[in-house]
Design an enzyme around this catalytic site. Structure first.
Site, mmCIF file in Angstrom:
data_model
loop_
_atom_site.group_PDB
_atom_site.id
_atom_site.type_symbol
_atom_site.label_atom_id
_atom_site.label_comp_id
_atom_site.label_asym_id
_atom_site.label_seq_id
_atom_site.Cartn_x
_atom_site.Cartn_y
_atom_site.Cartn_z
ATOM 1 N N VAL A 193 38.718 31.280 48.237
ATOM 2 C CA VAL A 193 37.522 32.075 47.688
ATOM 3 C C VAL A 193 37.039 33.061 48.414
ATOM 4 C CG1 VAL A 193 35.095 31.560 46.592
ATOM 5 C CG2 VAL A 193 36.777 29.759 46.446
ATOM 6 N N ILE A 194 36.932 34.179 48.019
ATOM 7 C CA ILE A 194 36.304 35.286 48.738
ATOM 8 C C ILE A 194 34.817 35.042 48.711
ATOM 9 C CG2 ILE A 194 35.886 38.059 48.882
ATOM 10 C CD1 ILE A 194 38.636 37.909 47.260
ATOM 11 N N TYR A 253 45.932 54.313 29.963
ATOM 12 C CA TYR A 253 45.276 53.251 29.417
ATOM 13 C C TYR A 253 45.568 53.231 27.937
ATOM 14 C CZ TYR A 253 41.339 49.716 29.893
ATOM 15 O OH TYR A 253 40.512 48.551 30.132
#
Length: 541
Positions: free
Chosen positions: A256-257, A461
Site C-alpha cells: 500500500v502506497i 485513445y
C-alpha cells in the site's frame, strides 16, 4: 457518488419529455444545458431508439450479494488497535469494482460472484502498517482501493479466493493542500494520488508538468516485508536500479502506497484555450508530429478524428441567441464552402496553453503557424475550451447509452509516430469487422483521438461502442471484440497500455510485452516482498 455508474449522483445525461438531451446538475459547464443534437446522433450512430430501454436496478439488492467470509481473529485485533472497519453489504459492494464495462453492467444487473468481505479505513501510514502486519499474521488478502476509477479489472476480487478479502480504502488519508501539480488525468475528480502512482498514470497537461513518474520525489510503501522508501529526497540518485519503478505500476500487488512527495508548481499566470480544424486526420497527425519535433507543444494538444468530432458536435449545447447561431453558421460556411473542408472528413485539435502571458502568446503563434503549413485553420477559443471541458463529462455518456442497449468502453495505447495512422485505421477497421462477424446487428462506433505527444510517438485513445439488441450475451461479445482490437494494436506496433495499466484485463499479453525474463524479474520481486500473497488481487502476473 453514484452506486452503479460514473461520477456524482446529480450529474447525468438524460432525455427530457420533449426527447431533447440534457445534462443535469450544477457541477460542470454542460450542467443544466439542452443538447439538441444528442438524440439524432444516438439514433443515427447506433440505431438506438427512445422506445427501447433497459431497466437497471435503482438500488443495490444486498440480499443477492455473497455473504462475507470473516476472519474473526483479524477483526478482533483490528478493533484493539483502533482501525475502523465495516462488513456492511453496501460498503463492500461500492469497493468491489472499478469502471470496466462488465463491472458496471454487473452492477446494473445485480450480479457479483465475489466482493470484498471487509472494508477498512486507515487514517495514516501507521494505521496501514498495523493493517498489513495483522493481515500477514492472520493470512487475509488485501486489495488497496483509492478512487475506484480503474478500467483494467484491477479491483475485481478473484472468484476462487477463499481467504477473507480486505478492501483497504485510502480515502481518509487524502488531503487538499491548495497547490498545483499539473497532473490532470481524465478521472482526476474521483481518482487518488496513490492510484496514480500504482498505475503509472498520465495527465492531460503532461507536456508541461510530465507524467506521474516525472513528478515523484519520494514514495513510502507498506509491504508484508516492511516499509520501502529511499533514504533521502534528493532530486536524483545513482544507487542502482530505481526501486520506485517497482512501486510505480505495481497495481496493488506488492503493498500500500501511504505517502508520496511530488513536485508542485505555482498556479499559471495565464491560461488560454484554442482549437484548429484540419482538412483530414492525416494532416492533423502530421501537424502534431511536427509540434512534438519542434518541442513547442502547449500544456494539452489533442486531435479528434471525424467521428469523434461529430460526437462532440452532438453534445454541443443549444445556442443561446440568434446572433450566436448566425456566427456559428458563418464559421461553418467559411470552413466547408469557402475553404472546401468536407464535414465528413475534417478533424479538430483542441489546445490549452499555460504559463506567463508572454510565453503563451509566443507559443500560441508558433503552434498556429505550424498548423497552417498542414492546412489547419484556427477555430476559436470557445471550441477549445468546450472540447477540453467535455473530457470531464464524457464518462457520464456510457450510463445513458446503457439505458438504451448501448455498451461501450475506451482503451488506449502508445505508438511510434510512423505507425500512428496505420494503427488508427487498422484498429477501427478491425472493430467494425469483428462486430459484423460476431452478430452485432447495428453499425458500431469506432473512433479515436491522439491525446498525448512525445518525441518518439503518441498516445492514441479509442472509443468503441455498439447497440447490443438481439445479442444474448453482449458482454462476452464485447470482450471478444476488445481482445481482437488489442491484438491488432500489438501487431501494429502499439503498446499494451499507455496509462490505464494492466490489471487483470490485459495480463494475458504481459509476457509478450516485457519478455519471459521480464516476467521472471517481476515474480522474483513479488516472491520476496509478499511471499504469502497477502496482496492477492492477482493483477499483472
Amino acid at each position: 457518488l453514484k452506486w452503479n455508474g460514473w461520477g456524482y449522483s446529480d450529474s447525468k445525461f438524460t432525455f427530457n419529455k420533449k426527447g431533447q438531451g440534457e445534462f443535469t446538475g450544477k457541477r460542470y459547464r454542460h450542467s443544466g444545458m439542452i443538447l439538441p443534437g444528442l438524440k439524432e446522433w444516438m439514433e443515427k450512430s447506433f440505431g438506438a431508439s427512445l422506445e427501447h430501454r433497459t431497466t437497471p436496478r435503482t438500488t443495490p439488492n444486498v440480499d443477492d450479494l455473497p455473504l462475507p467470509i470473516l476472519n474473526e481473529e483479524y477483526l478482533k485485533d483490528l478493533k484493539e488497535v483502533g482501525v475502523p472497519f465495516s462488513h456492511d453489504p453496501e460498503d463492500r459492494l461500492i469497493r468491489a469494482h472499478g469502471h470496466c464495462l462488465h463491472e458496471i453492467f454487473s452492477l446494473r444487473e445485480g450480479k457479483f460472484e465475489r466482493i470484498p468481505d471487509v472494508v477498512v479505513w486507515p487514517n495514516c501510514h501507521s494505521d496501514v502498517l498495523k493493517i498489513v502486519e495483522l493481515a500477514t499474521k492472520h493470512n487475509v488478502c488485501i486489495i488497496p482501493f483509492g478512487g475506484g476509477t480503474s478500467v483494467s479489472n484491477a479491483l475485481e476480487c478473484p472468484a476462487d479466493e477463499n481467504r477473507s478479502i480486505i478492501s483497504l480504502d485510502t480515502s481518509q488519508m487524502l488531503g487538499e493542500q491548495g497547490y498545483c501539480t499539473g497532473h490532470e488525468p481524465d478521472s482526476m475528480e474521483f481518482s487518488s494520488l496513490g492510484g496514480w502512482v500504482a498505475t503509472r498514470a498520465s495527465g492531460m497537461k503532461k507536456n508541461i508538468y510530465g507524467n506521474i513518474e516525472d513528478l515523484i520525489v519520494h514514495i513510502k510503501m507498506v509491504t508484508p516485508r516492511g516499509i520501502v522508501e529511499k533514504s533521502c529526497q534528493g532530486p536524483r540518485m545513482s544507487t542502482g536500479p530505481d526501486i520506485y519503478h517497482f512501486i510505480m505500476g505495481s497495481e496493488g500487488t506488492l503493498g500500500v502506497i501511504t505517502e508520496v512527495t511530488i513536485k508542485i508548481r505555482t498556479l499559471p499566470e495565464y491560461q488560454k484555450y484554442g482549437s484548429v480544424v484540419f482538412p483530414d486526420f492525416e494532416q492533423g497527425v502530421a501537424c502534431l508530429r511536427e509540434v512534438a519535433r519542434q518541442r513547442c507543444a502547449p500544456a494539452s494538444i489533442r486531435l479528434m478524428d471525424n467521428t469523434q468530432f461529430q460526437f462532440g458536435h452532438a453534445l454541443k449545447p443549444q445556442v443561446a441567441s440568434i446572433f450566436t447561431s448566425f456566427l456559428d453558421g458563418l464559421k461553418k460556411f467559411y470552413i466547408t464552402k469557402f475553404k472546401g473542408f468536407d464535414p465528413n472528413v475534417l478533424c479538430v485539435a483542441t489546445l490549452l496553453f499555460e504559463g506567463s502571458r508572454e510565453k503563451v502568446l509566443q507559443q500560441e503563434k508558433h503552434v498556429y503557424d505550424i498548423a497552417a503549413k498542414f492546412g489547419g485553420l484556427a477555430a476559436g477559443e470557445d471550441n477549445g475550451q468546450r472540447g477540453y471541458m467535455l473530457t470531464f463529462v464524457i464518462a457520464y455518456i456510457r450510463d445513458l447509452g446503457m439505458d438504451y442497449y448501448i455498451i461501450g468502453e475506451s482503451f488506449e495505447t502508445s505508438v511510434p509516430w510512423d505507425r500512428v495512422l496505420d494503427l488508427c485505421r487498422n484498429v477501427k477497421e478491425k472493430l467494425v469487422r469483428e462486430c459484423k462477424e460476431r452478430g452485432v446487428q447495428f453499425p458500431p462506433l469506432a473512433t479515436c483521438r491522439v491525446t498525448q505527444t512525445y518525441d518518439a510517438g503518441a498516445c492514441v485513445y479509442f472509443y468503441f461502442a455498439f447497440n447490443y439488441r438481439g445479442l444474448s450475451d453482449p458482454i462476452h461479445v464485447y470482450d471478444q471484440i476488445e481482445a481482437a482490437a488489442r491484438e491488432e494494436i500489438l501487431e501494429n506496433g502499439g503498446s499494451l497500455s499507455h496509462h490505464h495499466g494492466v490489471g487483470k484485463l490485459r495480463k494475458r499479453w504481459l509476457r509478450e510485452s516485457i519478455s519471459d525474463v521480464g516476467v521472471g524479474m517481476l515474480k522474483s520481486v513479488k516472491d520476496f516482498v509478499d511471499p504469502d500473497n497477502i496482496f492477492g488481487n492477482r493483477n499483472l502476473l
